[in-house]
Design a protein around this motif. Structure first.
Motif, PDB file in Angstrom:
ATOM      1  N   GLY A  49      -3.722  -0.884   8.291  1.00 18.14           N
ATOM      2  CA  GLY A  49      -4.539  -2.055   8.598  1.00 18.14           C
ATOM      3  C   GLY A  49      -4.773  -3.042   7.475  1.00 18.14           C
ATOM      4  O   GLY A  49      -5.604  -3.942   7.612  1.00 18.14           O
ATOM      5  N   ALA A  50      -4.057  -2.919   6.353  1.00 16.09           N
ATOM      6  CA  ALA A  50      -4.174  -3.957   5.326  1.00 16.09           C
ATOM      7  C   ALA A  50      -3.725  -5.288   5.930  1.00 16.09           C
ATOM      8  O   ALA A  50      -2.836  -5.331   6.785  1.00 16.09           O
ATOM      9  N   ALA A  96       0.384   0.434   9.571  1.00 22.25           N
ATOM     10  CA  ALA A  96       0.059   1.797   9.132  1.00 22.25           C
ATOM     11  C   ALA A  96      -1.438   2.015   8.938  1.00 22.25           C
ATOM     12  O   ALA A  96      -2.031   2.893   9.554  1.00 22.25           O
ATOM     13  N   GLU A 117       5.051   0.592   4.300  1.00 27.69           N
ATOM     14  CA  GLU A 117       5.372   0.425   5.722  1.00 27.69           C
ATOM     15  C   GLU A 117       6.028  -0.944   5.913  1.00 27.69           C
ATOM     16  O   GLU A 117       5.845  -1.851   5.106  1.00 27.69           O
ATOM     17  N   HIS A 129       0.836  -1.200   0.000  1.00 22.50           N
ATOM     18  CA  HIS A 129       0.000   0.000   0.000  1.00 22.50           C
ATOM     19  C   HIS A 129       0.869   1.247   0.000  1.00 22.50           C
ATOM     20  O   HIS A 129       0.950   1.951  -0.998  1.00 22.50           O
ATOM     21  N   GLU A 130       1.553   1.515   1.131  1.00 25.57           N
ATOM     22  CA  GLU A 130       2.402   2.709   1.187  1.00 25.57           C
ATOM     23  C   GLU A 130       3.746   2.428   1.841  1.00 25.57           C
ATOM     24  O   GLU A 130       4.314   3.282   2.525  1.00 25.57           O
TER      25      GLU A 130
HETATM   26  S1  FES Z   1       1.177   1.091   4.344  1.00 26.93           S
HETATM   27 FE1  FES Z   1      -0.972   1.397   4.278  1.00 26.93          FE
HETATM   28  S2  FES Z   1      -1.800  -0.499   4.830  1.00 26.93           S
HETATM   29 FE2  FES Z   1       0.342  -0.848   4.814  1.00 26.93          FE
END
Ligand code: FES
Length: 103
Positions: A68-69, A66, A49, A46-47
């Protein structure tokens, strides 16, 4: 052919815990789920983390700290948004006292 490299010793990662390793240029995390070891890419799709800073959930998965994925540790599949792309998984084996991963 897969090339396995040693990243840790058996017993270094207690059940329910994860640890980050760098293999070549790839950051992976190694997870101990009730005695079974799983290796995944440590960067959330996602971003970006670190998933190794997240928690194991649902007896199968990691929840990104970060947003919650949730990703399945065995397959890398996305189980919960906001991520939409799976994380890469890697083969793990035990050789003597070494935990080895093929990245
Ligand atoms: S960085 Fe956004 S859910 Fe993992």
């Amino acid at each position: 052919m897969e090339t396995f490299v040693s990243v840790a010793k058996v017993g270094d990662i207690p059940p329910g815990k994860a640890q980050q390793f760098k293999v070549g240029k790839t950051l992976i995390s190694l997870w101990n789920l009730n005695g079974t070891l799983y290796a995944i890419n440590d960067i959330c799709t996602h971003e970006e983390e670190y998933l190794s800073e997240g928690e194991m959930v649902d007896g199968c998965c990691v929840e990104c700290p970060a947003h919650g994925a949730i990703f399945d540790l065995a397959t890398g599949a996305v189980k919960a948004l906001p991520a939409t792309e799976p994380v890469q998984t890697y083969p793990v084996r035990i050789e003597g006292d070494d935990i080895q991963v093929a990245v």
